[in-house]
Design a protein around this motif. Structure first.
Motif, PDB file in Angstrom:
ATOM      1  N   UNK A 127       3.673   0.765   2.903  1.00 50.27           N
ATOM      2  CA  UNK A 127       3.339  -0.075   4.062  1.00 50.27           C
ATOM      3  C   UNK A 127       2.721  -1.360   3.526  1.00 50.27           C
TER       4      UNK A 127
ATOM      5  N   UNK B 225       7.539  10.450   7.703  1.00 52.36           N
ATOM      6  CA  UNK B 225       6.165  10.457   7.211  1.00 52.36           C
ATOM      7  C   UNK B 225       5.562   9.077   7.451  1.00 52.36           C
ATOM      8  N   UNK B 226       4.389   9.036   8.065  1.00 51.01           N
ATOM      9  CA  UNK B 226       3.761   7.764   8.394  1.00 51.01           C
ATOM     10  C   UNK B 226       2.410   7.665   7.721  1.00 51.01           C
ATOM     11  N   UNK B 227       1.955   6.429   7.486  1.00 50.45           N
ATOM     12  CA  UNK B 227       0.624   6.210   6.918  1.00 50.45           C
ATOM     13  C   UNK B 227      -0.450   6.370   7.985  1.00 50.45           C
TER      14      UNK B 227
ATOM     15  N   UNK C 298      -2.377   8.516  10.819  1.00 45.34           N
ATOM     16  CA  UNK C 298      -2.661   9.866  11.317  1.00 45.34           C
ATOM     17  C   UNK C 298      -2.164  10.006  12.751  1.00 45.34           C
TER      18      UNK C 298
ATOM     19  N   UNK D 258       3.280  20.278   2.312  1.00 42.69           N
ATOM     20  CA  UNK D 258       3.793  19.319   1.328  1.00 42.69           C
ATOM     21  C   UNK D 258       5.241  19.656   0.987  1.00 42.69           C
ATOM     22  N   UNK D 259       6.033  18.642   0.628  1.00 48.08           N
ATOM     23  CA  UNK D 259       7.432  18.900   0.271  1.00 48.08           C
ATOM     24  C   UNK D 259       7.511  19.915  -0.863  1.00 48.08           C
TER      25      UNK D 259
ATOM     26  N   UNK E  72      -4.906  -2.771   8.342  1.00 46.36           N
ATOM     27  CA  UNK E  72      -3.597  -2.593   8.958  1.00 46.36           C
ATOM     28  C   UNK E  72      -3.826  -2.854  10.438  1.00 46.36           C
TER      29      UNK E  72
ATOM     30  N   UNK F 283      -7.523   9.485   5.137  1.00 45.93           N
ATOM     31  CA  UNK F 283      -7.679   9.903   6.523  1.00 45.93           C
ATOM     32  C   UNK F 283      -7.387  11.388   6.521  1.00 45.93           C
TER      33      UNK F 283
ATOM     34  N   UNK G  11       0.851  -1.188   0.000  1.00 50.01           N
ATOM     35  CA  UNK G  11       0.000   0.000   0.000  1.00 50.01           C
ATOM     36  C   UNK G  11       0.892   1.244   0.000  1.00 50.01           C
TER      37      UNK G  11
ATOM     38  N   UNK H 192      -4.360   6.690   1.154  1.00 49.75           N
ATOM     39  CA  UNK H 192      -3.746   5.355   1.093  1.00 49.75           C
ATOM     40  C   UNK H 192      -4.321   4.638  -0.114  1.00 49.75           C
TER      41      UNK H 192
ATOM     42  N   UNK I 215       5.034   6.999   1.498  1.00 48.79           N
ATOM     43  CA  UNK I 215       5.666   5.873   2.183  1.00 48.79           C
ATOM     44  C   UNK I 215       4.940   4.585   1.797  1.00 48.79           C
TER      45      UNK I 215
ATOM     46  N   UNK J 279       8.063  14.694  -6.287  1.00 55.81           N
ATOM     47  CA  UNK J 279       8.316  15.316  -4.983  1.00 55.81           C
ATOM     48  C   UNK J 279       7.161  15.158  -3.995  1.00 55.81           C
ATOM     49  N   UNK J 280       6.413  14.058  -4.105  1.00 61.41           N
ATOM     50  CA  UNK J 280       5.377  13.782  -3.100  1.00 61.41           C
ATOM     51  C   UNK J 280       6.022  13.135  -1.886  1.00 61.41           C
ATOM     52  N   UNK J 281       5.434  13.397  -0.738  1.00 62.94           N
ATOM     53  CA  UNK J 281       5.843  12.714   0.482  1.00 62.94           C
ATOM     54  C   UNK J 281       5.078  11.400   0.487  1.00 62.94           C
TER      55      UNK J 281
ATOM     56  N   UNK K 230      10.958  12.752   4.740  1.00 61.50           N
ATOM     57  CA  UNK K 230      10.348  11.489   4.288  1.00 61.50           C
ATOM     58  C   UNK K 230      10.456  10.361   5.313  1.00 61.50           C
TER      59      UNK K 230
ATOM     60  N   UNK L  80       7.718  17.911   6.586  1.00 60.34           N
ATOM     61  CA  UNK L  80       8.177  16.725   7.313  1.00 60.34           C
ATOM     62  C   UNK L  80       9.185  15.976   6.432  1.00 60.34           C
TER      63      UNK L  80
ATOM     64  N   UNK M  94      -4.015  11.926   4.592  1.00 62.30           N
ATOM     65  CA  UNK M  94      -3.128  10.857   4.129  1.00 62.30           C
ATOM     66  C   UNK M  94      -3.978   9.953   3.241  1.00 62.30           C
TER      67      UNK M  94
ATOM     68  N   UNK N 239       1.123   5.319   0.853  1.00 61.49           N
ATOM     69  CA  UNK N 239       0.458   6.405   1.572  1.00 61.49           C
ATOM     70  C   UNK N 239       1.061   7.716   1.108  1.00 61.49           C
ATOM     71  N   UNK N 240       0.197   8.653   0.806  1.00 61.83           N
ATOM     72  CA  UNK N 240       0.655   9.926   0.228  1.00 61.83           C
ATOM     73  C   UNK N 240       0.133  11.095   1.058  1.00 61.83           C
ATOM     74  N   UNK N 241       1.038  12.034   1.329  1.00 59.32           N
ATOM     75  CA  UNK N 241       0.661  13.245   2.065  1.00 59.32           C
ATOM     76  C   UNK N 241       0.036  14.237   1.091  1.00 59.32           C
TER      77      UNK N 241
END
Lengths: 139, 438
Positions: A68, B384-386, B388, B416-417, A113, A36, A4, A45, A66, A62-64, B381, B379, A43, A6-8
């Motif tokens: 999971x 950064x967490x999935x 909240x 955002x970055x 999760x 969320x 999965x 997902x 991650x 340049x997206x933040x 990288x 933040x 975030x 996850x994007x800010x």
């Protein structure tokens, strides 16, 4: 377990459209998604058909982002199906951190999760749930 | 292992306290007389308060002289404060004043010579020598940074690359191909370069940099660490302002324990910015300088508004030249939020201590009924967490840390970055929206 991303995303008009345009342009198909949100950011997902490519595209832009691993379980598309999973987790002291779902032909796919993924997987398999792997990218 | 300390002018740089005091007293008396005779502004001001140059006999008498402010230079724009006719002026520089008219300064031939000497000392103090290749990314032009470094680095015999500011891609190419060992620019631009390299996957080991000399804006010790880690260099702070000569007023030696002020050319003081009362050693206040050798535009007790502390102890490097603490902030940059004084540089210092907070941040002050302080941060990288809950915990941690260390509540917002404006010149990190609402 399935991958999965996850994007800010800042919580502002137009931000999601910029994001979806990028995915569309790169022929990335979204299989499942959930957001969320907070007052200033969300975030997003997603499960996509090509996680590796998607990760590269997002990083380049340049997206933040991650990655999971989450559990994907196929259940029958009928009342009470989700309850069986929720009860199984609850009865065994496993905390669901977040959960969402998507549909495939004649069935539902639950994405979860949890705080103890290995234990959860073991229980699901023992109870003969259909746990999905790479096939989720092709639904 | 003994540390290495280089000196450009060993004789002057290693004068002891007593010798420095003697030089200063002698030069102070001369410059006061010079100002009185040559600058109508000072002549008038002395007469107004019944002060005569003969009244200034010792260094302690300096407090009798009124403070000179930036407004005095503005009132006498452009050349009214000059002590010599323009025929004697060989160079004009002007401050990067963002509001109103620029502050104009003029140099005689001797002034350029003195400035070059001071820049030679300044560049050599962090052990830069003729063996070095200096990539000078300060802007060339009316701004004093570019030419100041240029002349000083040439004087010590270093190889100067007068690349000026901007065009980051080219900066990196030149650094790689010419094997530049020293980078001179603003601290925020050095971070900009580091970030650019990271985004482009350029290996830091492809550079030969070992020292960076950064100034023209206040920066914290925690930002120093970020720069040093990112570029694998020693990051050195330099201080100056165009009114005094430009860069070359003070610089850190390898000890990085305060910036040595070249006291044979300047008398520093710390004053209370509100009452103008002179403060003692180790007391925090606004820096004031008297130029001792300038001919073009000599200034007596010039108020910089830069907040610092002076220390007169002998340094491990052997110099007695007084050290000013890294500038804490500017008296006029100081934000008053709900009655509490907030220096943006202190906010930065605290933010940089928290893992997960990148060096890109912005301070926004707004007013509803009360003042609202918002800190926008990007933040990193890795943090950064999935979830909240993780993100909100980080936010909470930042807010609590600021509350504990700055005694102020700030709302933290994640950005955002790349969404917070990067700077090439002086960083614009503070946005005060209250100004439109008063």
């Amino acid at each position: 377990m399935v991958r999965q991303l996850s994007v800010f995303l800042p919580n502002k008009p137009g931000i999601l459209a910029i994001f979806t345009e990028l995915l569309g342009k790169n022929s990335i198909n979204i299989r499942a998604l959930t957001v969320a949100d907070t007052a200033d950011y969300g975030i997003l997902r997603i499960i996509v058909d090509d996680p590796t490519k998607c990760l590269n595209v997002l990083k380049e832009a340049n997206y933040l982002v991650s990655e999971t691993e989450v559990i994907a379980v196929e259940v029958e598309d009928k009342p009470g199906a989700l309850h069986q999973i929720a009860k199984l987790m609850g009865d065994n002291g496993i905390n669901i951190e977040y959960i969402y779902s998507t549909l495939k032909a004649g069935a539902a796919v639950i994405l979860i999760r949890v705080n103890k993924p290995e234990k959860a997987l073991e229980l699901l398999k023992k109870e003969s749930f259909k746990v999905l792997g790479d096939e989720i990218y092709k639904i | 292992m003994a540390k290495r300390y280089e000196y450009w002018n060993k004789e002057m740089e290693l004068k002891n306290r007593k010798e420095l005091d003697e030089i200063q007293t002698k030069r102070l008396r001369a410059i006061v007389k010079y100002c009185y005779e040559k600058v109508p502004f000072y002549n008038k001001r002395f007469k107004e308060i019944g002060l005569h140059p003969d009244d200034i006999k010792t260094k302690e008498d300096i407090v009798k002289i009124p403070i000179t402010k930036k407004q005095d230079l503005r009132d006498n724009y452009p050349f009214g404060m000059f002590a010599v006719p323009l025929t004697e002026i060989v160079r004009i520089h002007a401050s990067s004043g963002t509001t109103g008219k620029p502050t104009v300064v003029g140099y005689t031939k001797n002034d350029i010579e003195t400035w070059t000497e001071l820049m030679a000392r300044t560049i050599m103090a962090p052990n830069v020598t003729k063996e070095d290749i200096v990539q000078n990314a300060y802007g060339y032009g009316l701004f004093t940074g570019g030419l100041g470094f240029h002349y000083g680095a040439e004087r010590i015999g270093a190889t100067v690359i007068p690349i000026s500011g901007g065009n980051t891609e080219r900066q990196i190419l030149i650094m790689q191909d010419f094997k530049s060992t020293v980078l001179t620019c603003t601290p925020s631009y050095s971070l900009f370069i580091a970030e650019y390299m990271k985004n482009q996957d350029i290996d830091i080991e492809s550079l030969s940099l070992r020292v960076g000399i950064f100034g023209a804006e206040p920066w914290s010790d925690s930002l120093r660490k970020k720069i040093e880690d990112a570029l694998h260099i020693d990051a050195i702070d330099i201080y100056g302002l165009s009114e005094l000569c430009g860069p070359g007023v003070s610089v850190e030696c390898p000890e990085k324990a305060g910036l040595h002020i070249w006291e044979d050319h300047f008398i520093p003081e710390i004053i209370n910015p509100e009452t103008s009362e002179q403060l003692g050693e180790d007391e925090q206040g606004a820096l004031v300088f008297t130029t001792l050798t300038k001919e073009g535009i000599p200034l007596l007790r010039y108020l910089t508004n830069d907040i610092s502390i002076l220390n007169y102890e002998k340094c491990n490097c052997g110099r007695w030249h007084a050290r000013m603490k890294k500038v804490i902030g500017r008296a006029d940059d100081m934000l008053i939020v709900r009655g509490i004084n907030v220096f943006p540089s202190e906010v930065e210092y605290q933010l940089m201590k928290i893992p997960g907070v990148s060096e890109n941040y912005q301070i926004i002050v707004d007013r509803d009924i009360l003042d609202i302080l918002t800190i926008r941060v990007e933040v990193t990288p890795e943090y950064f967490s999935d979830k909240i809950s993780d993100m909100e915990a980080l936010k909470d941690k930042i807010e609590k840390h600021l509350k504990a260390n700055l005694q102020i509540h700030a709302n933290v917002e994640f950005a955002a970055p790349g969404s917070i404006e990067r700077s090439i010149g002086k960083a614009k990190r503070v946005i005060d929206l209250r100004k439109d609402k008063i």
